[in-house]
Design an enzyme around this catalytic site. Structure first.
Site, PDB file in Angstrom:
ATOM      1  N   LEU A 146       0.843  -1.204   0.000  1.00  0.00           N
ATOM      2  CA  LEU A 146       0.000   0.000   0.000  1.00  0.00           C
ATOM      3  C   LEU A 146       0.878   1.255   0.000  1.00  0.00           C
ATOM      4  O   LEU A 146       1.669   1.467   0.918  1.00  0.00           O
ATOM      5  CB  LEU A 146      -0.926   0.015   1.213  1.00  0.00           C
ATOM      6  CG  LEU A 146      -1.766  -1.246   1.437  1.00  0.00           C
ATOM      7  CD1 LEU A 146      -2.833  -0.981   2.500  1.00  0.00           C
ATOM      8  CD2 LEU A 146      -2.400  -1.752   0.149  1.00  0.00           C
ATOM      9  N   ALA A 183      -0.414   4.511  -1.510  1.00  0.00           N
ATOM     10  CA  ALA A 183      -1.200   5.558  -2.156  1.00  0.00           C
ATOM     11  C   ALA A 183      -1.321   6.818  -1.309  1.00  0.00           C
ATOM     12  O   ALA A 183      -1.706   7.868  -1.807  1.00  0.00           O
ATOM     13  CB  ALA A 183      -2.593   5.028  -2.495  1.00  0.00           C
ATOM     14  N   ARG A 222       2.485  13.845   7.044  1.00  0.00           N
ATOM     15  CA  ARG A 222       3.394  14.127   8.161  1.00  0.00           C
ATOM     16  C   ARG A 222       4.843  14.340   7.712  1.00  0.00           C
ATOM     17  O   ARG A 222       5.670  14.830   8.460  1.00  0.00           O
ATOM     18  CB  ARG A 222       3.299  12.995   9.197  1.00  0.00           C
ATOM     19  CG  ARG A 222       1.975  12.983   9.932  1.00  0.00           C
ATOM     20  CD  ARG A 222       1.725  11.692  10.711  1.00  0.00           C
ATOM     21  NE  ARG A 222       1.140  10.648   9.864  1.00  0.00           N
ATOM     22  CZ  ARG A 222       0.773   9.437  10.303  1.00  0.00           C
ATOM     23  NH1 ARG A 222       0.974   9.096  11.570  1.00  0.00           N
ATOM     24  NH2 ARG A 222       0.250   8.556   9.475  1.00  0.00           N
ATOM     25  N   THR A 233      -6.805   2.354   4.530  1.00  0.00           N
ATOM     26  CA  THR A 233      -6.039   1.165   4.127  1.00  0.00           C
ATOM     27  C   THR A 233      -6.958   0.035   3.641  1.00  0.00           C
ATOM     28  O   THR A 233      -6.566  -0.752   2.780  1.00  0.00           O
ATOM     29  CB  THR A 233      -5.152   0.667   5.283  1.00  0.00           C
ATOM     30  OG1 THR A 233      -5.952   0.574   6.475  1.00  0.00           O
ATOM     31  CG2 THR A 233      -3.999   1.610   5.545  1.00  0.00           C
ATOM     32  N   ASP A 293       5.400   2.256   3.876  1.00  0.00           N
ATOM     33  CA  ASP A 293       6.199   3.093   4.775  1.00  0.00           C
ATOM     34  C   ASP A 293       6.832   2.269   5.895  1.00  0.00           C
ATOM     35  O   ASP A 293       7.144   2.777   6.952  1.00  0.00           O
ATOM     36  CB  ASP A 293       5.361   4.249   5.345  1.00  0.00           C
ATOM     37  CG  ASP A 293       4.249   3.780   6.273  1.00  0.00           C
ATOM     38  OD1 ASP A 293       3.991   2.558   6.337  1.00  0.00           O
ATOM     39  OD2 ASP A 293       3.641   4.639   6.946  1.00  0.00           O
ATOM     40  N   ASN A 340       0.313  -3.383  16.132  1.00  0.00           N
ATOM     41  CA  ASN A 340       0.167  -3.929  14.781  1.00  0.00           C
ATOM     42  C   ASN A 340       1.212  -3.322  13.846  1.00  0.00           C
ATOM     43  O   ASN A 340       1.107  -2.155  13.484  1.00  0.00           O
ATOM     44  CB  ASN A 340      -1.249  -3.582  14.277  1.00  0.00           C
ATOM     45  CG  ASN A 340      -1.389  -3.834  12.786  1.00  0.00           C
ATOM     46  OD1 ASN A 340      -0.825  -4.778  12.259  1.00  0.00           O
ATOM     47  ND2 ASN A 340      -2.158  -2.971  12.118  1.00  0.00           N
ATOM     48  N   TYR A 354      43.351  19.204 -15.664  1.00  0.00           N
ATOM     49  CA  TYR A 354      41.982  18.941 -16.097  1.00  0.00           C
ATOM     50  C   TYR A 354      42.044  18.081 -17.348  1.00  0.00           C
ATOM     51  O   TYR A 354      42.572  18.502 -18.387  1.00  0.00           O
ATOM     52  CB  TYR A 354      41.205  20.236 -16.392  1.00  0.00           C
ATOM     53  CG  TYR A 354      39.885  19.909 -17.034  1.00  0.00           C
ATOM     54  CD1 TYR A 354      38.945  19.136 -16.346  1.00  0.00           C
ATOM     55  CD2 TYR A 354      39.583  20.300 -18.333  1.00  0.00           C
ATOM     56  CE1 TYR A 354      37.747  18.772 -16.943  1.00  0.00           C
ATOM     57  CE2 TYR A 354      38.376  19.945 -18.929  1.00  0.00           C
ATOM     58  CZ  TYR A 354      37.472  19.179 -18.226  1.00  0.00           C
ATOM     59  OH  TYR A 354      36.292  18.804 -18.807  1.00  0.00           O
ATOM     60  N   ASN A 356      52.748  10.126 -19.282  1.00  0.00           N
ATOM     61  CA  ASN A 356      52.939  10.950 -18.089  1.00  0.00           C
ATOM     62  C   ASN A 356      52.438  12.358 -18.374  1.00  0.00           C
ATOM     63  O   ASN A 356      52.896  12.995 -19.317  1.00  0.00           O
ATOM     64  CB  ASN A 356      54.428  10.976 -17.717  1.00  0.00           C
ATOM     65  CG  ASN A 356      54.613  11.522 -16.317  1.00  0.00           C
ATOM     66  OD1 ASN A 356      54.125  12.615 -16.004  1.00  0.00           O
ATOM     67  ND2 ASN A 356      55.287  10.772 -15.470  1.00  0.00           N
ATOM     68  N   ARG A 416      56.785  27.619 -26.851  1.00  0.00           N
ATOM     69  CA  ARG A 416      57.091  28.767 -25.989  1.00  0.00           C
ATOM     70  C   ARG A 416      58.154  29.659 -26.660  1.00  0.00           C
ATOM     71  O   ARG A 416      58.923  29.228 -27.500  1.00  0.00           O
ATOM     72  CB  ARG A 416      57.564  28.272 -24.627  1.00  0.00           C
ATOM     73  CG  ARG A 416      58.764  27.389 -24.683  1.00  0.00           C
ATOM     74  CD  ARG A 416      59.098  26.829 -23.297  1.00  0.00           C
ATOM     75  NE  ARG A 416      60.323  26.073 -23.352  1.00  0.00           N
ATOM     76  CZ  ARG A 416      60.442  24.820 -22.955  1.00  0.00           C
ATOM     77  NH1 ARG A 416      59.384  24.158 -22.495  1.00  0.00           N
ATOM     78  NH2 ARG A 416      61.590  24.210 -23.016  1.00  0.00           N
TER      79      ARG A 416
HETATM   80  C1  UD1 Z   1      -1.366   1.836  10.017  1.00  0.00           C
HETATM   81  C2  UD1 Z   1      -2.324   0.855  10.703  1.00  0.00           C
HETATM   82  C3  UD1 Z   1      -1.910   0.704  12.154  1.00  0.00           C
HETATM   83  C4  UD1 Z   1      -0.483   0.220  12.233  1.00  0.00           C
HETATM   84  C5  UD1 Z   1       0.467   1.139  11.454  1.00  0.00           C
HETATM   85  C6  UD1 Z   1       1.815   0.486  11.337  1.00  0.00           C
HETATM   86  C7  UD1 Z   1      -4.517   1.020   9.618  1.00  0.00           C
HETATM   87  C8  UD1 Z   1      -5.891   1.564   9.707  1.00  0.00           C
HETATM   88  N1  UD1 Z   1      -3.674   1.330  10.611  1.00  0.00           N
HETATM   89  O1  UD1 Z   1      -1.536   3.100  10.616  1.00  0.00           O
HETATM   90  O2  UD1 Z   1      -2.747  -0.237  12.816  1.00  0.00           O
HETATM   91  O3  UD1 Z   1      -0.061   0.133  13.585  1.00  0.00           O
HETATM   92  O4  UD1 Z   1      -0.028   1.362  10.111  1.00  0.00           O
HETATM   93  O5  UD1 Z   1       2.751   1.342  10.803  1.00  0.00           O
HETATM   94  O6  UD1 Z   1      -4.219   0.281   8.679  1.00  0.00           O
HETATM   95  N2  UD1 Z   1      -2.426   4.035   2.399  1.00  0.00           N
HETATM   96  C9  UD1 Z   1      -3.019   3.918   1.160  1.00  0.00           C
HETATM   97  N3  UD1 Z   1      -4.276   4.411   0.967  1.00  0.00           N
HETATM   98  C10 UD1 Z   1      -4.973   4.999   1.962  1.00  0.00           C
HETATM   99  C11 UD1 Z   1      -4.364   5.126   3.240  1.00  0.00           C
HETATM  100  C12 UD1 Z   1      -3.096   4.626   3.427  1.00  0.00           C
HETATM  101  O7  UD1 Z   1      -2.419   3.382   0.233  1.00  0.00           O
HETATM  102  O8  UD1 Z   1      -6.118   5.397   1.707  1.00  0.00           O
HETATM  103  C13 UD1 Z   1      -1.070   3.512   2.579  1.00  0.00           C
HETATM  104  C14 UD1 Z   1      -0.085   4.613   2.948  1.00  0.00           C
HETATM  105  O9  UD1 Z   1       0.551   5.095   1.784  1.00  0.00           O
HETATM  106  C15 UD1 Z   1       0.888   3.900   3.875  1.00  0.00           C
HETATM  107  C16 UD1 Z   1       0.098   2.747   4.444  1.00  0.00           C
HETATM  108  O10 UD1 Z   1      -1.067   2.608   3.646  1.00  0.00           O
HETATM  109  O11 UD1 Z   1       2.001   3.397   3.179  1.00  0.00           O
HETATM  110  C17 UD1 Z   1      -0.309   2.970   5.889  1.00  0.00           C
HETATM  111  O12 UD1 Z   1      -1.044   4.170   6.004  1.00  0.00           O
HETATM  112  P1  UD1 Z   1      -0.781   5.178   7.200  1.00  0.00           P
HETATM  113  O13 UD1 Z   1      -1.676   6.326   7.022  1.00  0.00           O
HETATM  114  O14 UD1 Z   1       0.660   5.433   7.333  1.00  0.00           O
HETATM  115  O15 UD1 Z   1      -1.310   4.306   8.432  1.00  0.00           O
HETATM  116  P2  UD1 Z   1      -0.929   4.472   9.970  1.00  0.00           P
HETATM  117  O16 UD1 Z   1      -1.714   5.584  10.537  1.00  0.00           O
HETATM  118  O17 UD1 Z   1       0.522   4.510  10.124  1.00  0.00           O
HETATM  119 CA    CA Z   2       2.237   4.563   8.686  1.00  0.00          CA
END
Ligand code: UD1
Ligand code: CA
Length: 491
Positions: A36, A38, A43, A110, A134, A198, A392, A403, A466
């Site tokens: 994932l 997207a 932050r 997610t 991430d 998690n 250079y 040389n 020269r």
């Molecule tokens: C998420 C988990 C959390 C976990 C943590 C671990 C959920 C709801 N929560 O929280 O339980 O402890 O990761 O690091 O899953 N993304 C998408 N599309 C979206 C939203 C997010 O592709 O609509 C992707 C983001 O790009 C990212 C990943 O999903 O790479 C996680 O999203 P993020 O918003 O970072 O979740 P956390 O709040 O960290």
């Molecule tokens: Ca995250």
């Protein structure tokens, strides 16, 4: 000419080449990874999509894809949305057909991202490995631990002294995992105090996944579809989730630059630790990127930085402060302090620096010497050629044992075009010479000190341009008297 750019070497975590034999148990084409990626990454406060922020020289998402492939997934589908063009362009270049993409048009959470990914699964998929772009410290070995377990829903869990920001694992009295509660949805202090969290790595049976994704609702603090709600959905239908204990240090979710820095420290230590075990000296302050390959018995000095596809072969010594980007260093070469090189090859037993600058397409043969304040660019030096001081050398082909004296300049640019300087074997270029390209200096020819070479020099010839020296006896005495008088006249 040796290859300046290595064919994309297979790189996994810690710069280790892909292990062969890993595919044995989990290589079924029926297990597909969904990564994932997207989200916007608010932050990070950056115009660059979060998953493209680099970690040890490679974008975060690169590490995740490499881990999934290393774990034996036949295909990695990356769910993209924010900054998708950039993410797709990078991954396609790095991994080719082994990655494909699913679009999540709006970032609704997610769970929604996985819905989009599931729609893109190839026919015949049975199990789906889901993790987040991430979480770049996860390695193939961590994923294999989950893939080796059975169940409709297998998930990693892990205990953290400071669980802030992560989803908490809720268990019933019997110890079964029954739900994941996001930080923002924790109802009580007791829930927030739970230290089991998690990390965000799951393996789903496809049938269970499809059925339960349909049941997700955005009833939570963020109004999103949470993938994590699948745990409660499983529990409600009497299915036990299978928790797998994960290594705590790999779960850092890099949401901001502070977490990214923390992950960077961990990954660097992993890379350096593995190199040391393999017989490489890695001194304090050195930084070796994840894509770099270093053979045993190499010494990497303090504050040396190795980037890109750099390859350093056995016996080479990189002294203090060298910075190499996409450079091949052949066996037993010695790079003296503060050598900076890019997209170049340094031959066996060559000596370079201190303070040398090898710009792209510098190709140094074996036993070449490049000394202090010498800059090279698009220049090939054959075995044993030397340019030891202040020169250079741009757009040149330099023969064996040539040389090149101090202060020599290849005048390669006329304001419109670059031109080639060819110096054949055993020629000698006196100090402070300018070679105005295009020009060829023949085999064994001699260029006198201070010459401006504007036409080719025949083999074994001598070029001199020269003005002939003249000495005037006693002239300095008269000169001083004149200058002194002039100065006193002014007072
Ligand atoms: C998420 C988990 C959390 C976990 C943590 C671990 C959920 C709801 N929560 O929280 O339980 O402890 O990761 O690091 O899953 N993304 C998408 N599309 C979206 C939203 C997010 O592709 O609509 C992707 C983001 O790009 C990212 C990943 O999903 O790479 C996680 O999203 P993020 O918003 O970072 O979740 P956390 O709040 O960290
Ligand atoms: Ca995250």
């Amino acid at each position: 000419m040796a290859a300046f750019f290595h064919a994309a070497r297979c790189v996994t975590f810690g710069g280790e080449a892909c292990k062969s034999g890993f595919m044995a148990s989990h290589s079924s084409p029926r297990t597909v990874a969904l990564l994932l990626a997207a989200g916007q990454g608010t932050r990070m406060k950056s115009s660059l999509p979060k998953v493209l922020h680099p970690l040890a020289g490679l974008p975060m998402v690169h590490h995740g894809v490499a881990a999934a492939l290393d774990a034996g997934c036949s295909q990695v589908i990356v769910v993209v949305g924010h900054g998708r063009e950039l993410v797709e362009a990078y991954l396609t270049k790095a991994f080719g057909e082994r990655v494909s993409f699913a679009l999540q048009p709006q970032q609704l959470g997610t769970g929604d991202a996985v819905r989009c990914g599931v729609a893109a699964l190839p026919a015949g998929t049975e199990r789906v490995l889901v993790f987040y772009g991430d979480a770049p410290l996860i390695e193939g070995t961590d994923l294999r631990a989950l893939l080796g377990a059975e169940g409709a829903l297998v998930l990693a869990t892990c205990c953290l002294a400071a669980p802030f920001g992560y989803g908490r694992i809720l268990r019933d009295e019997a110890g079964r995992v029954v739900a994941i509660r996001e930080e923002k949805d924790c109802a009580t202090a007791a829930e927030r105090a739970i230290t089991e969290i998690n990390p965000g790595v799951y393996v789903f049976a496809l049938e269970f996944l499809e059925n339960s994704l349909a049941k997700l609702e955005p009833k939570n603090a963020q109004g999103e579809l949470y993938l994590t709600d699948l745990v409660a959905i499983a529990a409600a239908s009497g299915l036990d989730a299978t928790p797998i204990a994960a290594r705590a240090e790999v779960l850092v979710g890099c949401n901001d630059r502070a977490q990214l820095f923390e992950a960077e420290l961990t990954l660097r230590e992993r890379i350096h630790g593995r190199l040391r075990k393999s017989g490489v000296t890695v001194s304090a302050g050195a930084l070796v990127d994840a894509g770099v390959v270093v053979e045993p018995d190499v010494a990497i000095g303090p504050n040396v930085v190795l980037r890109g596809n750099t390859l350093v072969k056995s016996g080479a010594r990189l002294d203090v402060g060298c910075v190499l980007d996409n450079v091949t260093v052949e066996r037993d070469a010695y790079l003296k302090p503060y050598t900076v090189a890019q997209d170049s090859v340094i031959g066996a037993r060559a000596q370079v620096g201190p303070f040398a600058h090898l710009r792209p397409k510098s190709d140094l043969g074996a036993d070449v010497h490049i000394g202090n304040f010498v800059e090279t660019k698009n220049t090939k030096l054959a075995q044993g050629a030397k340019a030891n001081h202040l020169a250079y050398l741009g757009d040149g082909v330099v023969g064996e044992r040539v040389n090149i004296g101090a202060g020599t300049i290849f005048c390669n640019y006329d304001g419109f075009q670059k031109h080639l300087t060819i110096i054949e074997d055993d020629a000698f270029i006196g100090s402070d010479s300018q070679i105005v390209a295009p020009v060829t200096i023949g085999r064994g020819a001699y260029v006198g000190t201070g010459t401006t070479v504007t036409m080719s020099v025949p083999a074994d010839g001598l070029a001199l341009s020269r003005v002939k020296q003249e000495n005037k006896e006693g002239y300095a005495v008269r000169l001083r008297a004149r200058f002194k008088a002039a100065k006193e006249g002014k007072k």
